[in-house]
Structures are given as structure tokens and as C-alpha cells.
Design an enzyme around this catalytic site. Structure first.
Site, PDB file in Angstrom:
ATOM      1  N   ASP A 194      -6.281  -6.317   4.402  1.00 43.23           N
ATOM      2  CA  ASP A 194      -7.198  -6.056   3.830  1.00 43.23           C
ATOM      3  C   ASP A 194      -7.455  -7.672   3.642  1.00 43.23           C
ATOM      4  O   ASP A 194      -9.107  -8.027   3.996  1.00 43.23           O
ATOM      5  CB  ASP A 194      -6.426  -5.674   3.004  1.00 43.23           C
ATOM      6  CG  ASP A 194      -8.034  -4.794   2.273  1.00 43.23           C
ATOM      7  OD1 ASP A 194      -8.516  -4.720   2.830  1.00 43.23           O
ATOM      8  OD2 ASP A 194      -8.477  -5.134   1.139  1.00 43.23           O
TER       9      ASP A 194
ATOM     10  N   LYS B 240       4.660 -14.710   3.828  1.00 39.75           N
ATOM     11  CA  LYS B 240       4.598 -15.411   2.262  1.00 39.75           C
ATOM     12  C   LYS B 240       5.402 -15.652   1.855  1.00 39.75           C
ATOM     13  O   LYS B 240       6.194 -15.348   1.245  1.00 39.75           O
ATOM     14  CB  LYS B 240       3.799 -15.149   0.899  1.00 39.75           C
ATOM     15  CG  LYS B 240       3.312 -15.518   0.401  1.00 39.75           C
ATOM     16  CD  LYS B 240       3.083 -17.295   0.325  1.00 39.75           C
ATOM     17  CE  LYS B 240       3.142 -17.949  -0.356  1.00 39.75           C
ATOM     18  NZ  LYS B 240       2.746 -19.828  -0.983  1.00 39.75           N
TER      19      LYS B 240
ATOM     20  N   TYR C  40       1.011  -1.045   0.459  1.00 38.85           N
ATOM     21  CA  TYR C  40      -0.261  -0.057  -0.034  1.00 38.85           C
ATOM     22  C   TYR C  40       1.153   0.763   0.323  1.00 38.85           C
ATOM     23  O   TYR C  40       0.556   2.666   0.317  1.00 38.85           O
ATOM     24  CB  TYR C  40      -0.802   0.190   1.417  1.00 38.85           C
ATOM     25  CG  TYR C  40      -1.901  -0.790   0.986  1.00 38.85           C
ATOM     26  CD1 TYR C  40      -2.385  -2.161   1.040  1.00 38.85           C
ATOM     27  CD2 TYR C  40      -3.348  -0.302   0.544  1.00 38.85           C
ATOM     28  CE1 TYR C  40      -3.257  -2.650   0.824  1.00 38.85           C
ATOM     29  CE2 TYR C  40      -4.329  -1.173   1.127  1.00 38.85           C
ATOM     30  CZ  TYR C  40      -4.613  -2.315   0.589  1.00 38.85           C
ATOM     31  OH  TYR C  40      -5.911  -2.596   0.645  1.00 38.85           O
TER      32      TYR C  40
ATOM     33  N   ASP D 297     -11.808  -9.493   5.415  1.00 40.63           N
ATOM     34  CA  ASP D 297     -12.745  -9.813   4.950  1.00 40.63           C
ATOM     35  C   ASP D 297     -13.018 -11.209   5.086  1.00 40.63           C
ATOM     36  O   ASP D 297     -14.596 -11.840   4.954  1.00 40.63           O
ATOM     37  CB  ASP D 297     -13.136  -9.261   3.622  1.00 40.63           C
ATOM     38  CG  ASP D 297     -13.168  -8.154   2.735  1.00 40.63           C
ATOM     39  OD1 ASP D 297     -13.507  -7.649   3.839  1.00 40.63           O
ATOM     40  OD2 ASP D 297     -13.701  -7.048   1.883  1.00 40.63           O
TER      41      ASP D 297
ATOM     42  N   ASP E 124      -1.867 -18.860   2.366  1.00 39.69           N
ATOM     43  CA  ASP E 124      -2.568 -19.647   1.921  1.00 39.69           C
ATOM     44  C   ASP E 124      -2.762 -20.794   2.945  1.00 39.69           C
ATOM     45  O   ASP E 124      -4.135 -20.773   3.118  1.00 39.69           O
ATOM     46  CB  ASP E 124      -1.889 -19.545   0.117  1.00 39.69           C
ATOM     47  CG  ASP E 124      -0.076 -20.804   0.615  1.00 39.69           C
ATOM     48  OD1 ASP E 124       0.697 -20.679   1.995  1.00 39.69           O
ATOM     49  OD2 ASP E 124       0.379 -21.202  -0.004  1.00 39.69           O
TER      50      ASP E 124
END
Ligand code: NAD
Ligand code: IPM
Ligand code: MN
Length: 353
Positions: free
Chosen positions: A246, A189, A139, A250, A222
Site C-alpha cells: 500500500d 522487514k 489487513y 503511493d 526501508d
């Protein structure tokens, strides 16, 4: 609190103003009936303002927010008439980055068994707080485009990770987990992103050694998605980078009953900056103007704000009242009710009085 706490209100776009109206009623209740020294300051920023004046958040207003408020309460930003999202980024990132609000805290606690979309899981299985790094990562806005619009074009978005930035969010999550006696999972990751997320690995291991009392684990992002759906009760506090946070927030919101219920706070823990409080959800153009927006994410967000202002008992009361209204089915259609936004807000507010 001696002085008044000035709260800037930015309702924004789409369902933002609809849920903000309900949030303001709760703030007025906290001010008038519970004695919280709140002073409300409504600001006009959002898509309409951008379309008229070409500015998202004027510099002078940003400075006034920084220097004179305790918090900002945001509805949502995003409007189909501004497909490049310029105004939303200017306001959201202007506040998050400009105030250095490095910790985006997104707690999801399911309140009602039937809201949990996984079969056979009770609400008690879903109590997860995401600590999302909020000032860097992908970001950061570092990058560029070359030969734009040609077949040979190049687009670069740099992933910026600093030792300071990673360490302060990992530490914030560990501090919270220690205080609340909760487990922690750091997710990255690092098997693929060998520079940026190697830093996350090294920082995690260094910080973790200072918190031997906090049970902690690491999962690749993952695998975390996979395990969150298979066995959500395993997770309690999750800390990760900006983009993963982010996405994960959700997913976790869905486990707890949906975006209509999920609150968030952007904070500079340990600092004096105002905090920015907003539901996790966006402007939901598909619902806007129809009274379909669930106001509970906003009400719980005001709960986080009350806690920030030093009144954790008010947050607890809001959580309780929201749970009772939901249990009674006095809520919006997204969570199985048939009330409109204002009536669903009333159902919670009535229980607080
Ligand atoms: P969204 O969160 O607005 O909507 C996703 C889904 O959740 C939709 O089905 C929507 O109907 C539902 N939903 C959202 N809030 C709800 C509520 N209060 N009650 C019931 N259902 C609700 O995400 P999107 O559709 O991807 O984005 C719409 C716009 O919002 C975009 O412009 C996006 O950039 C913006 N956005 C802004 C913020 C923010 O201001 N913090 C956050 C997310 C998205
Ligand atoms: C959020 C939103 C924002 C983000 C968008 C609107 C830029 O999705 O607050 O979760 O990605 O941070
Ligand atoms: Mn989001």
C-alpha cells in the site's frame, strides 16, 4: 468472448463519481466501437448509501457480483462524514477478501519526462509494477482492544502471514517477471519481524530457485524506499506484503507523475473470480466537486480491465492516447495542465477515436 462480460460499477465517494463518469465513457467506446462485449451494471454503494441504510455492500449483492460479473470497476471510497471508514472497508475488503483477490497489481510507467519529480530523470527511468499481497498481513482484521478509552488501554492488530498466501503472491510476481522479461525485488522487514517475515524470506528463496532466468534481489523495506528515490531505474517488479505494498504503491505513483495517473487491479490469478479494478488514489475530498480530479488513473485502470477481458491491444491504445494528451499538456492541473476532469478525459478519448 462469447458471452457478455458484466461489469459492476461502484463510483463511490468524493472524486470517485467524477472519474467514474469518464471511465464509463471509455467502457462505452470499447463496447460500441471496439466490439468488446461489455454489459454495464451501476451500483449505488458508497457513503450516501451507508448513511441512509447503514450497509456498505449487501450480502446478496456481493453474491450476485461473485456469481454473475467478470469485473468490478471502483471509483474511490472515503468520506469525511464516516470517520471510522466502515463503509469503505466493508466494500473494499468485502470484495478483496470475499473474492480472494490475492494479487493487487499496481503498474506505474511514467509517460512524460517532466512528470518525474527527481531531477535529471527521464520518464524511461520509471517503469515499476508493484505486486501487493491483498488478502492477509496486517489487513486481516484480527485483533482487538482492551480497556478502550482508558489510560491503560491496549490495541492489538495481528499480522497474519500464511505459507499459501505468501507463496501465491511471490509466484505471481515471478511468473509476471518471467513473462515480461523483467527484474524482481522482494521486500520485507525480516531483520525485525522475525516470525512473519522470516516466512517471506524462506518462501522467496524457495520460489526463486525455480526461476533462475529471472534476475531477483531482496531489499529491506526501508532500504527499498531509499533506493527507489535514489535510483528508481533499478526497479522493475516489486513484491511485498499488504501494508508495505500500500505504502510503496503511493511512493512509486509519485515517481511516475502522481496518483492522478496510477491504476490498479485486484485479481485472483489462475481463478475464475471477477477482478476488481480501481485507481490507486482515494476519494481526494480536497479536490471533490471542483473538476480537478485527473481521470487518467481511471482510464488506465479501464485499460487494465480491457487487458483482463482479453484485449491487451486496447490497453496499449489507451496508454498511447494518455501519453499523447499529457505530452500536449491537455490535462488537469496536477500534471501541469489547465483542463477540468471531463475535458482531460475528452483529450484522451478523442485520440482513441
Ligand atoms: P487520496 O489518494 O484521496 O489523495 C492523496 C493526494 O493525491 C491528495 O493531494 C489528492 O488531491 C491527490 N489526488 C488523488 N487522486 C487524484 C486525482 N485523480 N487527480 C489529482 N490528484 C489526486 O488519499 P487520502 O487523501 O489519504 O484519502 C482520502 C480518502 O480516500 C480517505 O478516506 C482514504 O481512506 C480513501 N482512500 C480510498 C482508496 C480507495 O478507494 N481505493 C484509496 C486510497 C484512499
Ligand atoms: C488503497 C487504499 C486502501 C488500502 C484503504 C482505503 C483501506 O489505500 O487501495 O490503496 O489501504 O488498501
Ligand atoms: Mn493506498
Amino acid at each position: 468472448m462469447g458471452q457478455n462480460s458484466r461489469i459492476a460499477l461502484i463510483a463511490g465517494d468524493g472524486i470517485g463519481p467524477e472519474v467514474m463518469r469518464v471511465g464509463v465513457r471509455l467502457l462505452e467506446h470499447l463496447r460500441d466501437k471496439k466490439g468488446l462485449p461489455i454489459e454495464l451494471w451501476s451500483l449505488p454503494f458508497g457513503a450516501e448509501y451507508w448513511l441512509e441504510y447503514g450497509v456498505g455492500l449487501p450480502d446478496a449483492v456481493f453474491a450476485e457480483i461473485r456469481d454473475t460479473t467478470r469485473a468490478v470497476l471502483l471509483g474511490a471510497l472515503g468520506d469525511p462524514r464516516i470517520p471510522g471508514h466502515e463503509h469503505a472497508r466493508e466494500i473494499l475488503f468485502g470484495l478483496r477478501f470475499g473474492l480472494d483477490l490475492y494479487a493487487n497489481v499496481r503498474p506505474v510507467r511514467a509517460l512524460v519526462d517532466r512528470h518525474v519529480p527527481l531531477s535529471g530523470r527521464a520518464a524511461s527511468a520509471i517503469d515499476i509494477c508493484v505486486f501487493r499481497e491483498n488478502t492477509e498481513g496486517l489487513y486481516a482484521g484480527i485483533g482487538g482492544q482492551l480497556r478502550r478509552g482508558t489510560a491503560a488501554e491496549v490495541a492489538i492488530e495481528e499480522d497474519v502471514n500464511t505459507r499459501l498466501g505468501v507463496e501465491r503472491i511471490v509466484r505471481a510476481a515471478f511468473d509476471y517477471a518471467r513473462r515480461e522479461k523483467r527484474r524482481l525485488c522482494m521486500s520485507d522487514k525480516s531483520n525485525a519481524l522475525r516470525h512473519a517475515h522470516d516466512l517471506w524470506q524462506r518462501v522467496f528463496h524457495a520460489v526463486r530457485s525455480e526461476y533462475p532466468d529471472v534476475p531477483s534481489e531482496h531489499l529491506y523495506i526501508d532500504a527499498l524506499c531509499y533506493e527507489l528515490v535514489r535510483d528508481p531505474a533499478r526497479f522493475s517488479v516489486i513484491v511485498c506484503c499488504n501494508l508495505f505494498g500500500d505504502i510503496i504503491s503511493d511512493l512509486v505513483a509519485a515517481l511516475g507523475g502522481g496518483l492522478g495517473l496510477a491504476p490498479s487491479a485486484s485479481l485472483h490469478l489462475g481463478g475464475t473470480q471477477p477482478g476488481v479494478f480501481e485507481p490507486v488514489h482515494g476519494s481526494a475530498p480536497n479536490l471533490a466537486g471542483q473538476g480537478l480530479a485527473n481521470p487518467i488513473a481511471m482510464l488506465r485502470t479501464v485499460g487494465l480491465l480491457a487487458e483482463f477481458l482479453g484485449a491487451p491491444e486496447q490497453r496499449a491504445a489507451i496508454e498511447l492516447a494518455a501519453g499523447q494528451a499529457l505530452e500536449a499538456g491537455e490535462c488537469t492541473p496536477d500534471v501541469g495542465g489547465s483542463l477540468d476532469t471531463d475535458a482531460a478525459g475528452d483529450a484522451v478519448l478523442r485520440r482513441l477515436r
